[in-house]
Design a protein around this motif. Structure first.
Motif, PDB file in Angstrom:
ATOM      1  N   LYS A 185      13.555  10.930  62.746  1.00 17.43           N
ATOM      2  CA  LYS A 185      13.001  10.021  63.751  1.00 17.43           C
ATOM      3  C   LYS A 185      11.592  10.407  64.176  1.00 17.43           C
ATOM      4  O   LYS A 185      10.883   9.584  64.761  1.00 17.43           O
ATOM      5  CB  LYS A 185      13.922   9.985  64.975  1.00 17.43           C
ATOM      6  CG  LYS A 185      15.281   9.373  64.683  1.00 17.43           C
ATOM      7  CD  LYS A 185      16.119   9.282  65.952  1.00 17.43           C
ATOM      8  CE  LYS A 185      17.464   8.635  65.666  1.00 17.43           C
ATOM      9  NZ  LYS A 185      18.297   8.520  66.887  1.00 17.43           N
ATOM     10  N   CYS A 186      11.196  11.645  63.905  1.00 18.89           N
ATOM     11  CA  CYS A 186       9.835  12.106  64.230  1.00 18.89           C
ATOM     12  C   CYS A 186       9.489  11.874  65.706  1.00 18.89           C
ATOM     13  O   CYS A 186       8.428  11.309  66.039  1.00 18.89           O
ATOM     14  CB  CYS A 186       8.805  11.426  63.333  1.00 18.89           C
ATOM     15  SG  CYS A 186       9.049  11.744  61.581  1.00 18.89           S
ATOM     16  N   VAL A 187      10.372  12.277  66.587  1.00 22.66           N
ATOM     17  CA  VAL A 187      10.156  12.113  68.016  1.00 22.66           C
ATOM     18  C   VAL A 187       9.412  13.332  68.548  1.00 22.66           C
ATOM     19  O   VAL A 187       9.743  14.472  68.230  1.00 22.66           O
ATOM     20  CB  VAL A 187      11.490  11.939  68.762  1.00 22.66           C
ATOM     21  CG1 VAL A 187      11.249  11.797  70.260  1.00 22.66           C
ATOM     22  CG2 VAL A 187      12.226  10.724  68.217  1.00 22.66           C
ATOM     23  N   GLU A 188       8.398  13.092  69.371  1.00 24.62           N
ATOM     24  CA  GLU A 188       7.628  14.192  69.960  1.00 24.62           C
ATOM     25  C   GLU A 188       8.399  14.806  71.131  1.00 24.62           C
ATOM     26  O   GLU A 188       9.011  14.099  71.936  1.00 24.62           O
ATOM     27  CB  GLU A 188       6.275  13.672  70.437  1.00 24.62           C
ATOM     28  CG  GLU A 188       5.371  14.755  70.992  1.00 24.62           C
ATOM     29  CD  GLU A 188       3.993  14.223  71.338  1.00 24.62           C
ATOM     30  OE1 GLU A 188       3.303  14.864  72.141  1.00 24.62           O
ATOM     31  OE2 GLU A 188       3.626  13.157  70.809  1.00 24.62           O
ATOM     32  N   LEU A 189       8.368  16.148  71.204  1.00 20.81           N
ATOM     33  CA  LEU A 189       9.049  16.876  72.274  1.00 20.81           C
ATOM     34  C   LEU A 189       8.050  17.736  73.029  1.00 20.81           C
ATOM     35  O   LEU A 189       7.142  18.318  72.432  1.00 20.81           O
ATOM     36  CB  LEU A 189      10.159  17.779  71.714  1.00 20.81           C
ATOM     37  CG  LEU A 189      11.369  17.115  71.060  1.00 20.81           C
ATOM     38  CD1 LEU A 189      12.343  18.181  70.580  1.00 20.81           C
ATOM     39  CD2 LEU A 189      12.055  16.168  72.023  1.00 20.81           C
ATOM     40  N   HIS A 191       9.036  26.941  77.088  1.00 23.95           N
ATOM     41  CA  HIS A 191       8.292  25.737  76.728  1.00 23.95           C
ATOM     42  C   HIS A 191       8.573  25.447  75.260  1.00 23.95           C
ATOM     43  O   HIS A 191       8.369  26.303  74.389  1.00 23.95           O
ATOM     44  CB  HIS A 191       6.789  25.909  76.939  1.00 23.95           C
ATOM     45  CG  HIS A 191       6.002  24.694  76.537  1.00 23.95           C
ATOM     46  ND1 HIS A 191       5.272  24.616  75.371  1.00 23.95           N
ATOM     47  CD2 HIS A 191       5.836  23.492  77.158  1.00 23.95           C
ATOM     48  CE1 HIS A 191       4.688  23.436  75.283  1.00 23.95           C
ATOM     49  NE2 HIS A 191       5.020  22.736  76.355  1.00 23.95           N
ATOM     50  N   LEU A 192       9.078  24.248  74.986  1.00 27.79           N
ATOM     51  CA  LEU A 192       9.404  23.827  73.615  1.00 27.79           C
ATOM     52  C   LEU A 192       8.565  22.612  73.269  1.00 27.79           C
ATOM     53  O   LEU A 192       8.574  21.620  74.004  1.00 27.79           O
ATOM     54  CB  LEU A 192      10.893  23.500  73.500  1.00 27.79           C
ATOM     55  CG  LEU A 192      11.405  23.122  72.105  1.00 27.79           C
ATOM     56  CD1 LEU A 192      11.277  24.313  71.158  1.00 27.79           C
ATOM     57  CD2 LEU A 192      12.854  22.664  72.189  1.00 27.79           C
ATOM     58  N   GLN A 193       7.864  22.689  72.143  1.00 30.31           N
ATOM     59  CA  GLN A 193       6.934  21.618  71.759  1.00 30.31           C
ATOM     60  C   GLN A 193       7.104  21.276  70.287  1.00 30.31           C
ATOM     61  O   GLN A 193       7.207  22.168  69.436  1.00 30.31           O
ATOM     62  CB  GLN A 193       5.490  22.036  72.035  1.00 30.31           C
ATOM     63  CG  GLN A 193       4.464  20.943  71.796  1.00 30.31           C
ATOM     64  CD  GLN A 193       3.060  21.386  72.156  1.00 30.31           C
ATOM     65  OE1 GLN A 193       2.778  22.582  72.154  1.00 30.31           O
ATOM     66  NE2 GLN A 193       2.198  20.446  72.464  1.00 30.31           N
ATOM     67  N   VAL A 194       7.141  19.968  70.013  1.00 32.95           N
ATOM     68  CA  VAL A 194       7.181  19.447  68.645  1.00 32.95           C
ATOM     69  C   VAL A 194       6.233  18.258  68.581  1.00 32.95           C
ATOM     70  O   VAL A 194       6.307  17.356  69.428  1.00 32.95           O
ATOM     71  CB  VAL A 194       8.598  19.002  68.224  1.00 32.95           C
ATOM     72  CG1 VAL A 194       8.576  18.463  66.795  1.00 32.95           C
ATOM     73  CG2 VAL A 194       9.576  20.161  68.337  1.00 32.95           C
ATOM     74  N   SER A 195       5.343  18.252  67.622  1.00 32.98           N
ATOM     75  CA  SER A 195       4.388  17.151  67.473  1.00 32.98           C
ATOM     76  C   SER A 195       4.871  16.175  66.402  1.00 32.98           C
ATOM     77  O   SER A 195       5.673  16.532  65.537  1.00 32.98           O
ATOM     78  CB  SER A 195       3.005  17.692  67.089  1.00 32.98           C
ATOM     79  OG  SER A 195       3.042  18.307  65.815  1.00 32.98           O
ATOM     80  N   MET A 196       4.379  14.958  66.459  1.00 34.41           N
ATOM     81  CA  MET A 196       4.752  13.953  65.473  1.00 34.41           C
ATOM     82  C   MET A 196       4.129  14.232  64.114  1.00 34.41           C
ATOM     83  O   MET A 196       4.653  13.794  63.088  1.00 34.41           O
ATOM     84  CB  MET A 196       4.339  12.565  65.973  1.00 34.41           C
ATOM     85  CG  MET A 196       5.043  12.135  67.245  1.00 34.41           C
ATOM     86  SD  MET A 196       4.615  10.461  67.777  1.00 34.41           S
ATOM     87  CE  MET A 196       5.251   9.498  66.414  1.00 34.41           C
ATOM     88  N   LYS A 197       3.022  14.971  64.088  1.00 37.36           N
ATOM     89  CA  LYS A 197       2.396  15.300  62.807  1.00 37.36           C
ATOM     90  C   LYS A 197       3.243  16.279  61.995  1.00 37.36           C
ATOM     91  O   LYS A 197       3.309  16.177  60.766  1.00 37.36           O
ATOM     92  CB  LYS A 197       1.011  15.899  63.055  1.00 37.36           C
ATOM     93  CG  LYS A 197       0.017  14.928  63.674  1.00 37.36           C
ATOM     94  CD  LYS A 197      -1.333  15.586  63.860  1.00 37.36           C
ATOM     95  CE  LYS A 197      -2.333  14.620  64.475  1.00 37.36           C
ATOM     96  NZ  LYS A 197      -3.670  15.252  64.666  1.00 37.36           N
ATOM     97  N   ASN A 198       3.879  17.230  62.685  1.00 40.65           N
ATOM     98  CA  ASN A 198       4.733  18.218  62.011  1.00 40.65           C
ATOM     99  C   ASN A 198       6.103  18.225  62.680  1.00 40.65           C
ATOM    100  O   ASN A 198       6.403  19.108  63.483  1.00 40.65           O
ATOM    101  CB  ASN A 198       4.106  19.606  62.072  1.00 40.65           C
ATOM    102  CG  ASN A 198       2.782  19.668  61.344  1.00 40.65           C
ATOM    103  OD1 ASN A 198       2.680  19.307  60.167  1.00 40.65           O
ATOM    104  ND2 ASN A 198       1.752  20.126  62.033  1.00 40.65           N
ATOM    105  N   PRO A 199       6.958  17.255  62.373  1.00 37.35           N
ATOM    106  CA  PRO A 199       8.247  17.149  63.081  1.00 37.35           C
ATOM    107  C   PRO A 199       9.212  18.277  62.750  1.00 37.35           C
ATOM    108  O   PRO A 199      10.186  18.466  63.468  1.00 37.35           O
ATOM    109  CB  PRO A 199       8.792  15.798  62.606  1.00 37.35           C
ATOM    110  CG  PRO A 199       8.120  15.551  61.288  1.00 37.35           C
ATOM    111  CD  PRO A 199       6.767  16.164  61.397  1.00 37.35           C
TER     112      PRO A 199
END
Length: 325
Positions: free
Chosen positions: A24-28, A41-49
């Motif tokens: 789904k490539c959802v940003e977090l 702190h947890l981070q996920v970008s749409m460029k690198n899911p």
């Protein structure tokens, strides 16, 4: 009594959801705080899911505690041993945090059990990092040796600007906790709880547990420690750990229980306070019901008395007769 879990439930739940919805490539971008002021702190970008950046902020160390590059000693080695090549340590970490880990979900093992075990280990990053110095000392205790470059008295952070202390020896490790609480009610409950905790250790079924003692004054092992570090308003708790307590799989459980002992006590103190408040409210409610019941009975009695009364109208002649009689 309840023992706190070593992994972060929210972090583990988020990791599982992310793994199940990779397509789904959802940003977090999540921030949260857990007990003893450990921030995540947890981070996920749409460029690198597939790439997760997990940052952890530890409690502010006291003056007695030594951090190496923002982490307890042995933490880097513990992270590499726990996660292997699946996790990369970023240097420098994210601003305001002590540690940032880069996790590639695409490289996780295909086996479901191994994948689950790895995610649980990632969610237990607090135990891996904060428990690293304690693990080093206890591993040497299991082999009945002393770790190199370890001071005779080791201070380990467990709460903001608060430490507990280790006295490592080849055949035992003494662990001392200065117990501090802010609220006067918490101090009274904690003192009573700790005294009962020590007494419970003397029962027949707990003979194999580590010896435990409690005192108002600092034990002799803390001689030479600064007065600020010994400002405990709920006394001092001392455990003596022997090699039999850290053999095999007991090591992980012992490290976690010792690292979070103050949080364990605080949790049960708050539960006791909440239980007493509940009992007090129930007692007050029962007294109010009793008063209301007594009030309604009294009102019914008055109504019954007034209804049973009868009146006879007297004539003028009757009243004169009564007055002369």
């Amino acid at each position: 009594m309840i023992v706190l879990e070593s992994h972060s439930r929210f972090l583990l739940h988020t990791l599982f959801n992310r793994l199940q919805n990779l397509q789904k490539c959802v940003e977090l971008d999540h921030n949260w705080v857990e007990f003893d002021d450990v921030r995540y702190h947890l981070q996920v970008s749409m460029k690198n899911p597939h790439i997760l950046l997990l940052s952890v902020s530890l409690p502010t160390p006291s003056s007695e505690t030594i951090f190496v590059r923002g982490l307890p000693f042995g933490a880097i080695e513990a992270i590499k041993a726990a996660y292997g090549v699946l996790v990369q340590i970023l240097d420098p970490p994210r601003d305001g945090f002590n540690l940032t880990l880069k996790i590639n979900l695409a490289k996780l093992p295909a086996n479901q059990e191994q994948k689950h075990a790895f995610l649980v280990k990632v969610a237990s990053v607090r135990e891996v990092v904060l428990g690293a110095p304690l693990r080093v000392v206890l591993k040497h205790l299991a082999s009945r040796t002393l770790a190199r470059d370890v001071d005779p008295l080791v201070a380990l952070v467990h709460r903001p600007k608060e430490s507990f202390f280790l006295v490592p020896q080849a055949n035992k490790v003494t662990v001392v906790y200065p117990m501090r609480f802010n609220d006067s009610i918490d101090i009274a409950l904690a003192t009573s709880f700790l005294q009962e905790f020590v007494e419970a250790r003397r029962t027949a079924g707990l003979n194999n547990t580590p010896p435990c003692s409690w005192s108002y004054t600092p034990p002799l092992e803390l001689k030479g420690v600064s007065a600020d570090a010994l400002s405990a308003n709920a006394g001092f708790v001392t455990f003596v750990i022997f090699p039999r307590h850290v053999e095999g799989q007991k090591l992980d459980r012992t490290v976690w229980n010792l690292s979070t002992f103050h949080a364990y006590v605080s949790y049960h103190v708050k539960c006791s306070e909440g239980f007493m408040h509940t009992r007090m409210r129930r007692r007050v409610e029962s007294l109010i019901q009793a008063l209301d019941s007594a009030k309604s009975d009294l009102e019914n009695a008055k109504k019954t008395t007034s209804q049973n009364r009868s009146f006879k109208r007297l004539s003028l002649k009757d009243s004169r007769v009564d007055s002369f009689s």
